[in-house]
Design an enzyme around this catalytic site. Structure first.
Site, PDB file in Angstrom:
ATOM      1  CG  MET A 208     -10.712   3.191 -15.517  1.00  0.00           C
ATOM      2  SD  MET A 208     -11.413   4.254 -14.236  1.00  0.00           S
ATOM      3  CE  MET A 208     -11.220   5.757 -15.395  1.00  0.00           C
ATOM      4  CB  ALA A 209     -11.899  -3.560 -16.338  1.00  0.00           C
TER       5      ALA A 209
ATOM      6  CB  ILE B 117      -4.028   2.682 -15.479  1.00  0.00           C
ATOM      7  CG1 ILE B 117      -3.855   2.489 -17.071  1.00  0.00           C
ATOM      8  CG2 ILE B 117      -3.181   1.937 -14.648  1.00  0.00           C
ATOM      9  CD1 ILE B 117      -2.501   3.098 -17.177  1.00  0.00           C
ATOM     10  CB  SER B 118      -7.953  -0.796 -18.104  1.00  0.00           C
ATOM     11  OG  SER B 118      -9.130  -0.352 -17.910  1.00  0.00           O
ATOM     12  CD  GLN B 119      -5.754  -7.928 -18.094  1.00  0.00           C
ATOM     13  OE1 GLN B 119      -6.928  -7.872 -17.893  1.00  0.00           O
ATOM     14  NE2 GLN B 119      -4.952  -9.045 -18.205  1.00  0.00           N
TER      15      GLN B 119
END
Length: 244
Positions: A1-2, A90-92
């Site tokens: 999540m980043a 939602i992560s990159q």
């Protein structure tokens, strides 16, 4: 999540038909090109200048627009994190791809993910692993992710609502473990559940300060080595081992 500040087994899962919707295919290919550009740009730090064919194909097959809130569907294939509610993201896509790549999964791998979120990372893992066990501490997110993954046909993803600090002992040991929230330290239960010669990929560091995507490798004799890869920004791990 980043998001970032700076050879696998056969495909296992199948996404629903709308992943091939022509409205999204061009946007998805553009996303893949951006991810590959990021991989090339960070090769000196990560040691990975590109993606394996399995991870690349997973990015092309997973319908990211099904893992974001309806109001953000038009932004689903942008190479950036997006909010999914409950203070989570939602992560990159680049980070999702890189973390998956860094696991170096063997064929027929069993993987543990801590922090299911919307289920996107689990879906990507489902294309390169035999079985994915994913734990989410927030019931609304875990329940919606489980329903979404089931609707999309990811039969090899298994969701549990619990404190991920303790892993999922019943299905251990795991060939790889991926943590999608920043931890102040490596949870001992996760190390115990990691197979010898397996890898754990986890962002390490406190919230609002420098965090590093870290690869933890467990040797055959049980010794552990760590390597910092990239500075990142993740939401904090909650539960027993994270932020209360």
């Amino acid at each position: 999540m980043a998001f970032a500040l700076a050879g696998f087994g056969a495909l296992r899962a199948s996404a629903s038909k709308d992943s091939e919707d022509p409205r999204f295919s061009q946007a998805r290919e553009s996303m893949v090109r951006e991810v590959l550009a990021d991989m090339a740009a960070t090769a000196a730090e990560t040691g990975r200048g590109t993606l394996s064919s399995a991870v690349l194909e997973a990015l092309r097959r997973v319908p990211r627009h099904r893992f974001v809130p309806e109001k953000l569907v038009d932004a689903a294939y942008e190479n950036r994190p997006l909010p999914i509610g409950y203070g989570q993201t939602i992560s990159q896509p680049f980070i999702v791809a890189l973390m998956t790549e860094l696991l170096d999964l063997p064929e027929n791998a069993t993987v543990l993910e801590i922090g299911t979120g919307s289920g996107y990372q689990a879906a990507v893992l489902a294309h390169v692993a035999k079985d994915v066990y994913t734990v989410e501490i927030l019931p609304p997110l875990g329940q919606s992710a489980e329903a979404r993954l089931k609707a999309l046909g990811y039969a090899n993803v298994h969701v549990k609502i619990d404190d991920g600090y303790f892993g999922w002992k019943e299905h251990a040991p795991f060939d790889g473990i991926l943590v999608t929230a920043a931890a102040p330290h490596i949870p001992p239960p996760l190390l115990q559940q990691l197979k010898p010669e397996g890898k754990l990929v986890v962002p390490m560091g406190p919230p609002f300060l420098t965090q590093y995507l870290t690869v933890v490798q467990k040797a055959r004799d049980g010794t552990v080595t760590t390597r910092q890869v990239l500075p990142v920004a993740f939401v904090p791990l909650t539960g027993r081992g994270g932020t209360p």
